[in-house]
Design a protein around this motif. Structure first.
Motif, PDB file in Angstrom:
ATOM      1  N   ASN A 132       7.492 -25.297   0.002  1.00 20.78           N
ATOM      2  CA  ASN A 132       6.534 -24.382   0.608  1.00 20.78           C
ATOM      3  C   ASN A 132       5.477 -24.036  -0.441  1.00 20.78           C
ATOM      4  OD1 ASN A 132       7.575 -22.324  -1.081  1.00 20.78           O
ATOM      5  ND2 ASN A 132       9.126 -21.786   0.431  1.00 20.78           N
ATOM      6  N   ASP A 133       4.522 -23.230  -0.068  1.00 20.52           N
ATOM      7  CA  ASP A 133       3.433 -22.892  -0.982  1.00 20.52           C
ATOM      8  C   ASP A 133       3.939 -22.236  -2.267  1.00 20.52           C
ATOM      9  OD1 ASP A 133       1.545 -23.931   0.732  1.00 20.52           O
ATOM     10  OD2 ASP A 133       0.990 -21.985   1.591  1.00 20.52           O
ATOM     11  N   GLU A 134       4.937 -21.385  -2.156  1.00 13.14           N
ATOM     12  CA  GLU A 134       5.474 -20.698  -3.327  1.00 13.14           C
ATOM     13  C   GLU A 134       6.115 -21.690  -4.300  1.00 13.14           C
ATOM     14  OE1 GLU A 134       8.731 -17.247  -4.444  1.00 13.14           O
ATOM     15  OE2 GLU A 134       8.205 -17.563  -2.354  1.00 13.14           O
ATOM     16  N   VAL A 171       5.514 -24.989  -4.494  1.00 17.10           N
ATOM     17  CA  VAL A 171       4.471 -25.863  -5.026  1.00 17.10           C
ATOM     18  C   VAL A 171       3.683 -25.150  -6.120  1.00 17.10           C
ATOM     19  CG1 VAL A 171       2.337 -27.094  -4.454  1.00 17.10           C
ATOM     20  CG2 VAL A 171       4.320 -27.262  -2.938  1.00 17.10           C
ATOM     21  N   THR A 172       3.382 -23.869  -5.924  1.00 20.65           N
ATOM     22  CA  THR A 172       2.668 -23.086  -6.936  1.00 20.65           C
ATOM     23  C   THR A 172       3.515 -22.955  -8.200  1.00 20.65           C
ATOM     24  OG1 THR A 172       1.426 -21.874  -5.265  1.00 20.65           O
ATOM     25  CG2 THR A 172       1.617 -20.842  -7.437  1.00 20.65           C
ATOM     26  N   CYS A 173       4.800 -22.711  -8.038  1.00 18.75           N
ATOM     27  CA  CYS A 173       5.722 -22.598  -9.179  1.00 18.75           C
ATOM     28  C   CYS A 173       5.721 -23.894  -9.988  1.00 18.75           C
ATOM     29  CB  CYS A 173       7.126 -22.277  -8.674  1.00 18.75           C
ATOM     30  SG  CYS A 173       8.393 -22.282  -9.961  1.00 18.75           S
ATOM     31  N   ALA A 206       3.393 -26.314  -9.981  1.00 14.63           N
ATOM     32  CA  ALA A 206       2.064 -26.535 -10.563  1.00 14.63           C
ATOM     33  C   ALA A 206       1.839 -25.656 -11.783  1.00 14.63           C
ATOM     34  CB  ALA A 206       0.983 -26.282  -9.509  1.00 14.63           C
ATOM     35  N   ASP A 207       2.220 -24.392 -11.702  1.00 16.04           N
ATOM     36  CA  ASP A 207       2.058 -23.479 -12.833  1.00 16.04           C
ATOM     37  C   ASP A 207       2.921 -23.924 -14.019  1.00 16.04           C
ATOM     38  OD1 ASP A 207       0.299 -21.972 -11.339  1.00 16.04           O
ATOM     39  OD2 ASP A 207       1.745 -20.362 -10.912  1.00 16.04           O
ATOM     40  N   ARG A 252       1.373 -27.102 -15.563  1.00 13.38           N
ATOM     41  CA  ARG A 252       0.140 -26.726 -16.262  1.00 13.38           C
ATOM     42  C   ARG A 252       0.456 -26.049 -17.601  1.00 13.38           C
ATOM     43  NH1 ARG A 252      -1.564 -23.295 -12.934  1.00 13.38           N
ATOM     44  NH2 ARG A 252      -2.371 -24.816 -11.455  1.00 13.38           N
TER      45      ARG A 252
END
Length: 115
Positions: free
Chosen positions: A49-51, A53-55, A57-58, A61
């Motif tokens: 989910n978006d959460e 995927v953000t985790c 990606a962060d 990075r």
């Protein structure tokens, strides 16, 4: 000897050595327990989910930003929640991102320094 698209030799001995090296580096970053758990799970089975995927990606990075500082990378990973740490480890394993998030030459120097 030919090279595969991933840049690995077709020689099974070299392939095993490369896998062992990657495994050692993942254990250095994430710890043995997390790597063992990540090997047992398939990231394709997760409901991304978006959460999540953000985790991921962060995490990627930040690890890339810290690529020349392995101690800072380990500290960053150790500060993550266990589930996020596992998810990031799985993602790196499945996507073959280890070369992109670290300066491979530092692994042995740092491991020797920490021992």
């Amino acid at each position: 000897m030919t090279e595969t698209t991933a840049g690995n030799s077709d020689d099974p001995t070299q392939s095993r050595e490369a896998h062992a090296r990657v495994n050692d580096e993942l254990v250095f970053l994430f710890g043995q327990e997390t790597v063992e758990q990540a090997e047992q799970l398939d990231i394709a089975d997760l409901r991304l989910n978006d959460e999540i995927v953000t985790c991921i990606a962060d995490g990627i990075r930040t690890l890339k930003e810290l690529r020349d500082n392995p101690v800072a990378q380990v500290n960053f990973i150790n500060g993550m929640e266990p589930g996020a740490r596992l998810l990031l480890c799985m993602w790196i394993m499945d996507m073959g991102l280890l070369k992109k998030i670290q300066n491979r030459s530092y692994f042995l120097r740092t491991r020797e320094f920490l021992e």
